[in-house]
Design a protein around this motif. Sequence first.
Motif, short mmCIF file in Angstrom:
data_model
loop_
_atom_site.label_atom_id
_atom_site.label_comp_id
_atom_site.label_asym_id
_atom_site.label_seq_id
_atom_site.Cartn_x
_atom_site.Cartn_y
_atom_site.Cartn_z
N VAL A 29 0.82 -1.22 0.00
CA VAL A 29 0.00 0.00 0.00
C VAL A 29 0.86 1.26 0.00
O VAL A 29 1.88 1.32 0.66
N THR A 30 0.42 2.28 -0.76
CA THR A 30 1.04 3.61 -0.62
C THR A 30 -0.02 4.57 -0.09
O THR A 30 -1.23 4.28 -0.18
N ILE A 31 0.44 5.68 0.47
CA ILE A 31 -0.51 6.62 1.11
C ILE A 31 -0.60 7.90 0.28
O ILE A 31 0.42 8.39 -0.20
N GLN A 32 -1.82 8.40 0.13
CA GLN A 32 -2.00 9.70 -0.54
C GLN A 32 -2.81 10.61 0.37
O GLN A 32 -3.88 10.20 0.85
N HIS A 33 -2.30 11.81 0.63
CA HIS A 33 -3.07 12.78 1.42
C HIS A 33 -3.77 13.72 0.46
O HIS A 33 -3.17 14.12 -0.53
N CYS A 34 -5.02 14.04 0.74
CA CYS A 34 -5.63 15.06 -0.12
C CYS A 34 -6.41 16.04 0.73
O CYS A 34 -6.99 15.68 1.77
N LYS A 35 -6.37 17.29 0.28
CA LYS A 35 -7.04 18.38 1.01
C LYS A 35 -8.53 18.33 0.75
O LYS A 35 -8.99 17.80 -0.27
N LYS A 36 -9.31 18.94 1.67
CA LYS A 36 -10.76 19.09 1.50
C LYS A 36 -11.06 19.66 0.10
O LYS A 36 -10.33 20.53 -0.37
N THR A 100 -13.47 16.20 3.03
CA THR A 100 -12.66 16.67 4.17
C THR A 100 -11.20 16.39 3.80
O THR A 100 -10.94 15.66 2.84
N ASP A 101 -10.26 16.91 4.59
CA ASP A 101 -8.88 16.46 4.42
C ASP A 101 -8.91 14.94 4.60
O ASP A 101 -9.57 14.45 5.53
N SER A 102 -8.25 14.21 3.72
CA SER A 102 -8.37 12.74 3.78
C SER A 102 -7.02 12.06 3.62
O SER A 102 -6.09 12.62 3.04
N GLU A 103 -6.97 10.83 4.15
CA GLU A 103 -5.78 10.00 3.95
C GLU A 103 -6.25 8.73 3.24
O GLU A 103 -7.11 8.02 3.75
N LEU A 104 -5.70 8.50 2.06
CA LEU A 104 -6.15 7.36 1.26
C LEU A 104 -5.05 6.32 1.15
O LEU A 104 -3.87 6.67 1.00
N LEU A 105 -5.42 5.05 1.27
CA LEU A 105 -4.47 3.96 1.06
C LEU A 105 -4.69 3.46 -0.37
O LEU A 105 -5.83 3.25 -0.78
N ILE A 106 -3.60 3.30 -1.09
CA ILE A 106 -3.71 2.97 -2.52
C ILE A 106 -3.08 1.62 -2.82
O ILE A 106 -1.97 1.33 -2.35
N LEU A 107 -3.82 0.82 -3.59
CA LEU A 107 -3.35 -0.50 -3.98
C LEU A 107 -3.37 -0.58 -5.50
O LEU A 107 -4.40 -0.24 -6.12
N ARG A 108 -2.28 -1.01 -6.11
CA ARG A 108 -2.25 -1.09 -7.58
C ARG A 108 -3.17 -2.21 -8.09
O ARG A 108 -3.39 -3.20 -7.39
#
Length: 227
Positions: A29-36, A100-108
Amino acid sequence: MTDVIVQLRRIPIFADLSQFDLDKIASLVTIQHCKKDSLIFLEEDMGRVLFMIGKGKVKVSQVNDDGKEVILSILLQGNFFGEMALLDGSARSATVTSLTDSELLILRRGDFLNLLEEYPKVTINLLKELTKRIRQSDSQIKSLSLKNATGKVAHVILRLAEDTGIIKGNSIEVSGLPMQQDIANMAGTSRETVSRVLSKLSESKLIIKKGGKITILDINRYRNFFA
Ligand code: CMP
């Protein structure tokens, strides 16, 4: 890594996996942060990854022929999205934006498909989750076909309560309510109508509304009222 494993445990498709298996998935998994209010992807984009919501809230939407936004779903921490394009190889079926500000876990894609082959439990849990979404969509189609605005808005409130509410005896508390414009876009009506219907529901003592929180006072009475 520990934080990723804690977040993976909240994703229903991984509910039955051992610590060993979760460790393995966490390493993919990699992490992506995104703003609101940021765009995660657009309808019709190509899909190469699965997203899981570690923290935050996102909106799944489409634009109808009149250029109006239709909200298909609001997904919270522990939900996933982006699986459809990975499973059928078509483009993204909807646009996803962070509320909202979010933290996403990403799977290829390749890793996701390998997991489905390797762990039948994950595949069954995925099917359960997709079945739940079809049931919700069926209920949304039914409520959108209702003639009266009160019924449309009341159904959206009920769905938000079922998805995100906290049950307290006969009542359900829904906090972190979407903006009235977003409720309108879920119900296929206007913001003014949402405001009017919420006041009507309060006057009928079906709900109590305080700021961003709604309490459905008696869920059975509420359901019967709109049955
Ligand atoms: P995908 O088509 O790859 O990209 C858009 C995503 O939105 C889709 O995968 C699903 O994960 C999600 N999605 C589409 N329609 C719905 C729906 N009706 N309810 C919940 N999620 C949806």
